[in-house]
Design a protein around this motif. Structure first.
Motif, short mmCIF file in Angstrom:
data_model
loop_
_atom_site.label_atom_id
_atom_site.label_comp_id
_atom_site.label_asym_id
_atom_site.label_seq_id
_atom_site.Cartn_x
_atom_site.Cartn_y
_atom_site.Cartn_z
N LEU A 5 0.85 -1.19 0.00
CA LEU A 5 0.00 0.00 0.00
C LEU A 5 0.89 1.24 0.00
CD1 LEU A 5 -1.30 -2.21 2.32
CD2 LEU A 5 -3.26 -0.75 1.82
N ARG A 6 0.77 2.04 -1.04
CA ARG A 6 1.61 3.23 -1.21
C ARG A 6 0.75 4.48 -1.15
NH1 ARG A 6 2.54 6.52 -5.54
NH2 ARG A 6 4.58 7.57 -5.66
N LYS A 7 1.07 5.37 -0.23
CA LYS A 7 0.40 6.66 -0.10
C LYS A 7 -1.12 6.49 -0.05
CE LYS A 7 4.13 9.36 -2.16
NZ LYS A 7 4.54 10.34 -3.21
N CYS A 8 -1.56 5.56 0.78
CA CYS A 8 -2.98 5.29 0.94
C CYS A 8 -3.51 5.93 2.23
CB CYS A 8 -3.23 3.78 0.97
SG CYS A 8 -2.94 2.96 -0.63
N TYR A 9 -4.83 5.93 2.35
CA TYR A 9 -5.51 6.44 3.54
C TYR A 9 -6.45 5.35 4.02
CZ TYR A 9 -8.86 9.20 6.32
OH TYR A 9 -9.67 9.68 7.31
N PHE A 18 -9.31 -2.24 12.58
CA PHE A 18 -9.65 -1.87 11.21
C PHE A 18 -8.57 -2.18 10.18
CE2 PHE A 18 -8.04 2.07 13.10
CZ PHE A 18 -7.30 2.69 12.10
N ILE A 19 -7.44 -2.72 10.61
CA ILE A 19 -6.47 -3.36 9.70
C ILE A 19 -6.18 -4.72 10.31
CG2 ILE A 19 -4.17 -3.25 8.71
CD1 ILE A 19 -4.30 -0.20 9.02
N PHE A 20 -6.60 -5.80 9.65
CA PHE A 20 -6.51 -7.10 10.30
C PHE A 20 -6.31 -8.22 9.28
CE2 PHE A 20 -10.85 -6.92 9.00
CZ PHE A 20 -11.43 -8.18 9.09
N GLY A 21 -5.88 -9.38 9.78
CA GLY A 21 -5.72 -10.55 8.92
C GLY A 21 -4.32 -11.13 8.97
N ARG A 22 -4.09 -12.19 8.16
CA ARG A 22 -2.82 -12.92 8.21
C ARG A 22 -1.90 -12.64 7.03
NH1 ARG A 22 -6.37 -17.85 7.53
NH2 ARG A 22 -6.63 -18.08 5.28
N ALA A 23 -2.28 -11.73 6.13
CA ALA A 23 -1.41 -11.42 5.00
C ALA A 23 -0.15 -10.70 5.47
CB ALA A 23 -2.15 -10.55 3.99
N THR A 24 0.86 -10.69 4.60
CA THR A 24 2.01 -9.82 4.77
C THR A 24 1.70 -8.52 4.04
OG1 THR A 24 3.63 -11.62 4.94
CG2 THR A 24 4.44 -9.49 4.18
N ALA A 25 1.71 -7.40 4.76
CA ALA A 25 1.29 -6.14 4.16
C ALA A 25 2.24 -5.02 4.58
CB ALA A 25 -0.14 -5.79 4.57
N VAL A 26 2.59 -4.18 3.61
CA VAL A 26 3.45 -3.02 3.85
C VAL A 26 2.65 -1.75 3.60
CG1 VAL A 26 5.45 -1.73 3.04
CG2 VAL A 26 5.59 -4.22 3.27
N PHE A 27 2.60 -0.89 4.62
CA PHE A 27 1.98 0.42 4.51
C PHE A 27 3.09 1.45 4.39
CE2 PHE A 27 -1.00 -2.36 6.51
CZ PHE A 27 -2.26 -1.94 6.11
N ILE A 70 2.44 -18.46 12.55
CA ILE A 70 3.71 -18.58 13.27
C ILE A 70 4.87 -18.89 12.34
CG2 ILE A 70 3.43 -21.05 13.77
CD1 ILE A 70 4.61 -20.47 16.55
N ALA A 71 4.58 -19.52 11.18
CA ALA A 71 5.63 -19.86 10.21
C ALA A 71 6.04 -18.67 9.36
CB ALA A 71 5.15 -21.00 9.31
N ASN A 72 5.32 -17.58 9.42
CA ASN A 72 5.59 -16.41 8.60
C ASN A 72 6.25 -15.32 9.46
OD1 ASN A 72 5.62 -14.28 6.80
ND2 ASN A 72 3.41 -14.15 6.54
N PRO A 73 7.49 -14.93 9.17
CA PRO A 73 8.14 -13.89 9.98
C PRO A 73 7.64 -12.49 9.70
CG PRO A 73 9.59 -14.59 8.20
CD PRO A 73 8.39 -15.49 8.14
N TYR A 74 6.82 -12.32 8.66
CA TYR A 74 6.43 -10.99 8.23
C TYR A 74 4.92 -10.82 8.19
CZ TYR A 74 11.29 -11.07 6.70
OH TYR A 74 12.65 -11.19 6.67
N GLY A 75 4.42 -9.95 9.06
CA GLY A 75 3.00 -9.64 9.09
C GLY A 75 2.75 -8.25 8.52
#
Length: 348
Positions: free
Chosen positions: A193-197, A204-213, A239-244
């Motif tokens: 997510l780039r320059k988002c609002y 209000f931001i939730f889940g198991r994906a890897t996400a970059v704001f 637990i197997a994913n180091p990046y949330g």
């Protein structure tokens, strides 16, 4: 919610409603094929879902859906067999194109039962390599108008795919605005997510994906409380994913009273013990709405068992305390955009 509903109502009055035009052939330039959605009938379709339906299954390259200014009401479902869709707002800024629906978890379904959290999503994205630019996704479920509905999770966007880009996009909602997920717990799905609002109140931001704001504004809405106005994140990282979730170079803002909003709490869907939240907030400005103990338990699941950390934040809500784990410089060197996106390099 009332100011957002007023805006949407005004926009609806200005834009003609309608259904998709039949038989539109996609243009062959852009690059790649494209179709145009226009609420006033001047495009190929008048509904976003009709344009999605026109994308061929198994599409192997970018297929652009241009959306002219207007408000487009109704759920949009992008299936897994339609990758590479580009949704591009044609307005001068992201406020001019709004894709919105108003279902909540507890909203009754026509055939019986309720929609549930996932089913409440205004937009569901299951196709890989999706991107959206210069538009708004919203769920304008009106909590005050429906006191009979107590399950108020109302998702604006649900993602279940890999390599998703949101660029200059707004996400509007209250509880559970942005659901960043994956097809299953063993699959890592990445979102940039780039320059988002993003705005909301509870989880209000939730889940198991890897996400970059990256350079986003994350705004907590006030619920009128003097003690608890909600939680920004509720990661459920495997637990197997180091990046949330990584929030970097961003602003966390609110008009809620000082110290009444939490940075996050660890969500364990279906009490899954292997869902160990991972969230880093770094190099960001944090408003006074965040208190000195900003992480909190989720039911019986303690926040101290989650993977929470901050680094080099600033602002009145960025006080370093014993209840705010901080990355070392060496740890921060491994908590970067490139590390989280693991070999995928979307344009930044």
């Amino acid at each position: 919610m009332s100011s957002r509903r007023t805006f949407l109502t005004a926009a609806l009055c200005a834009a003609a409603a309608g259904s998709g035009l039949a038989g539109a052939a996609p243009a062959a330039a852009w690059p790649g094929p494209y179709v145009t959605v226009a609420a006033d009938g001047s495009g190929d379709f008048t509904a976003v879902q009709a344009a999605v339906d026109a994308v061929p299954a198994g599409n192997t390259g970018p297929f652009t859906i241009k959306v002219k200014p207007g408000v487009y009401r109704g759920q949009v479902i992008i299936p897994a067999d339609k990758p590479h869709i580009v949704l591009r707002g044609q307005g001068a800024d992201p406020t001019q194109v709004v894709i919105v629906d108003d279902r909540a978890n507890g909203t009754p379904k026509p055939g019986g039962g309720t929609w549930g959290t996932s089913g409440s999503a205004s937009v569901t994205i299951s196709g890989d390599d999706f991107s959206a630019r210069n538009l708004t996704f919203a769920n304008d479920f009106d909590e005050a108008a429906h006191p009979e509905i107590t399950s108020r999770q109302a998702v604006a966007v649900l993602t279940r795919a890999d390599r998703i880009v949101f660029d200059n996009v707004r996400f509007l909602g209250n509880q559970d605005t942005l659901y960043l997920n994956s097809p299953d717990a063993a699959t890592i799905s990445r979102v940039y997510l780039r320059k988002c609002y993003v705005e909301g109140d509870v989880d209000f931001i939730f889940g198991r994906a890897t996400a970059v704001f990256d350079r986003c504004e994350i705004r907590s809405l006030s619920r009128g409380s003097t003690t608890n106005n909600g939680y920004v994140t509720a990661a459920s990282t495997s637990i197997a994913n180091p990046y949330g979730f990584l929030i970097t170079g961003s602003k966390l803002t609110s008009d809620a009273p000082a110290g009444t909003v939490f940075l996050g709490r660890p969500w364990h869907p279906s009490n899954d013990p292997d869902a160990i939240a991972q969230t880093v907030i770094r190099d960001s400005t944090i408003g006074a709405h965040i208190g000195p103990a900003p992480w909190t338990d989720f039911g019986t699941w303690p926040w101290r068992d989650a993977r929470y950390a901050e680094y080099h934040n600033r602002g009145p809500g960025a006080t370093v305390t014993a209840d705010r784990p901080q990355l070392t410089d060496d740890e921060a060197a491994g908590a970067t955009i490139d590390a989280y996106l693991t070999g995928w390099h979307p344009q930044r």
